[in-house]
Motif scaffolding. Structure first.
Motif: not given
Length: 657
Positions: A192-203, A387-393, A261-267
């Motif tokens: 679930s966290k990986l999915s969110h991180s990948i989606a954030q990367a795309v966004y 300076g906190q930049a350890d994740d994309l969430l 879902a919020m970050a990548v689903l187009p519909n």
């Protein structure tokens, strides 16, 4: 705020963030026997599996943005990203990313993944997975900050590797290797966290990534995350039990899936479906707390679980422009106050349930809750996220405007309350403290409860003693790592730190406490005054000992002078039986007199004075080390009697010089 989890095994102390609104001054309850069903009831879900509400989906779709949107702003917003780039703390991550692109991307290893299935150990496979997933945030941050394209090849390699690795799920959560063998996919804490991180990367990266890769990513997210969740809801196949559980899994997985879902689903309608799923099933997260806001999972898992609930809340709040607020339930504010009320004294908290030793307050989560719930905690009105930049969430969320930062005026609580105690009646946990401004140096956490709690330890009647800012005696916490047997029927026989043997509770005729809901403390007295708190409980049911007729443990906390705690165990047997008490510590100790034991920390000292109607005791100590820092069990062995009382009084001694 939440996901600074560098271990995929268990939250670790430095980044745990945490929080129940209770009346803390002068409480007195009737001295009649009272059990509590709340600790058992919180195991029951309130939101069961049901078809998606299509009417609610249409309502939600109407308030969602036309295009998918994640946390923060895409790299194209150079005003926002250049502002971050001007901060040297953020620019430092570019150097980290430069080091990463000079080396090959960490390889996937079937062998390491399958170690869990061969020998039941988790670190090997999880370390391999973590080495791969930890690179993505650094590379995304660096490219968005610098905007020169030099990290794009490494980013495309990393994303390609991640989306096509055999499993997004941890080995311990991959039932029958279904994910690894690509036969069936389910969502867990890691995926679930990986999915969110990948989606954030795309966004965030948008057209910096090849369109073919973006299409491939969306396909894999649908295949491994979105469709499996929808299929479980449609068919009730049981693949995602966490939808209807009341522990941290519910909030963590919902936060990841909803954020992705919020970050990548187009519909827009597709995104609305996942908002409706979060809105419905997140009720189970809140149901997992007592009505007072207490979490039986322990401080570490509270920070992890409720921290992710806060992340989910922010995701939904931003997506709906504040029209849906998962903090709206009044109970959430009581949950938000848990950590301040759980503090024993001087920043020391009890390590109850599966929890690392010396847990700390999650200041960033408290900041978020204080500002969004008006908790009136002036020490948490500000927090420096720079300076906190350890994740994309949550790091991205905090770097950009959010529901907490846009709030200008947060009321302060001007007068510091004289918090003599916090009493969580439903959970049967009492925190006692010296009066403000007094010479008191001793505080305690005194626990009843039952042995069927989430992340349970068999610890009815356990207690913690703090002198100054040091925990000198009490719950050992742990474990720091799980194995294949941690959550099996062998949990309490394999691990002394989880069983009552590793807690400061009696052992009756060689018998430890049993697990299960039938082992339930019955509260007999709650006599609380400014001078003294007396807390008595019948813990007989915790012991399946046929000769035991009664075992009552009475705590008496006295606020006079430096303070003291007296623990009295009164027992009755049908036949004479031996009794053993345990004192648990990680500090130095020694027997200084026939009836006294001294505990010595870095600075503070404490003396325990023991008296017993069944005569003198024999000391038998044992050093225990089980997936956590070693602690000492100081066993006090008493001769067999049919009836008697053993009393231990703890008093601070002069600090070390």
């Amino acid at each position: 705020m939440i996901n600074r989890i560098r271990s995929l095994v268990m939250p670790s102390v430095p980044f745990l963030k945490l929080l129940t609104l209770v009346t803390c001054i002068g409480l007195t309850y009737p001295a009649t026997a009272q059990t509590t069903s709340a600790a058992r009831d919180i195991n029951k879900p309130v939101a069961l599996l049901r078809p998606i509400d299509t009417l609610r989906v249409r309502e939600l779709a109407a308030v969602l943005p036309e295009k998918p949107r994640g946390f923060g702003e895409p790299y194209t917003d150079r005003t926002a990203w250049n502002k971050l780039y001007s901060d040297p703390k953020y620019r430092a991550i570019i150097n980290e990313a430069a080091q990463l692109i000079s080396k090959p991307f960490p390889a996937w290893s079937d062998s390491l993944y399958l170690v869990f299935f061969r020998q039941g150990t988790r670190p090997e496979g999880e370390k391999m997975i973590r080495a791969r997933t930890n690179q993505l945030p650094t590379l995304v941050w660096a490219e968005c900050l610098e905007n020169k394209g030099r990290f794009v090849p490494a980013l495309e390699t990393a994303l390609t590797e991640l989306i096509h690795q055999k499993s997004w799920v941890l080995p311990a959560h991959d039932r029958n290797r279904l994910n690894f063998d690509q036969k069936r996919f389910n969502v867990d804490l890691s995926s679930s966290k990986l999915s969110h991180s990948i989606a954030q990367a795309v966004y965030l990266l948008g057209d910096k990534l090849k369109s073919e890769l973006r299409a491939d990513i969306l396909n894999e997210l649908n295949r491994r995350t979105f469709r499996p969740i929808l299929n479980t809801i449609a068919t009730r196949n049981g693949d995602h039990y966490w939808l209807t559980v009341n522990n941290n899994w519910n909030a963590v997985c919902l936060a990841g899936v909803t954020g992705a879902a919020m970050a990548v689903l187009p519909n827009r309608t597709d995104r609305a479906r996942f908002i409706s799923i979060a809105e419905h099933y997140a009720k189970n997260s809140i149901a997992g707390f007592t009505d007072e806001g207490y979490s039986t999972e322990g401080l570490g898992y509270f920070a992890y679980g409720f921290g992710n609930y806060a992340l989910l809340r922010e995701t939904v709040w931003q997506a709906t422009s504040g029209k849906v607020d998962l903090f709206a339930d009044p109970k959430v504010k009581r949950i938000g106050m848990l950590v301040p009320n759980l503090e024993i004294m001087n920043g020391v908290y009890p390590a109850i349930a599966d929890c690392r030793m010396s847990p700390t307050a999650p200041a960033d989560l408290l900041w978020y809750c204080n500002r969004t719930m008006n908790l009136g905690l002036p020490q948490y009105n500000t927090y420096d996220f720079s300076g906190q930049a350890d994740d994309l969430l949550d790091d991205i969320m905090h770097a950009f405007p959010n529901s907490a930062t846009i709030k200008r005026n947060v009321p302060d609580s001007k007068a510091a309350p004289n918090r003599l105690r916090s009493y969580f009646a439903d959970a049967q946990l009492l925190i006692t403290r010296p009066a403000n401004g007094s010479g008191g140096r001793l505080g305690t956490a005194l626990q009843g409860g039952n042995n069927n709690e989430m992340h349970n330890h068999n610890d009815i009647g356990s207690f913690n003693v703090v002198v100054g800012d040091e925990l000198l005696m009490g719950d050992p916490g742990g474990p720091y790592a799980y194995t294949a047997k941690t959550f099996t029927a062998e949990r309490y026989t394999l691990y002394k730190s989880l069983a009552s043997y590793g807690h400061p509770v009696p052992r009756i005729a060689g018998i430890e406490q049993r697990d299960g809901a039938a082992a339930q403390a019955v509260i007999l007295a709650t006599d609380f005054t400014d001078k003294q708190d007396r807390y008595a409980m019948d813990i007989t049911s915790a012991y399946a000992q046929p000769h035991l007729k009664k075992l009552v443990r009475t705590f008496t906390y006295n606020r006079e002078k430096a303070g003291s705690l007296t623990v009295a165990d009164n027992f009755q047997f049908t036949e004479a039986q031996p009794v053993e008490l345990a004192l648990i510590t990680r500090v130095d100790w020694k027997q200084i007199a026939p009836d006294q034991i001294e505990f010595t920390g870095k600075r503070e000292r404490m003396i325990a004075t023991i008296s017993a109607s069944n005569g003198p005791f024999t000391v038998r100590s044992e050093r225990i080390e089980e997936n956590s820092p070693a602690f000492t069990r100081v066993g006090l062995l008493f001769d067999p009697v049919k009836t008697g009382t053993i009393t231990i009084t703890f008093r601070p001694a002069s600090p070390r010089k």
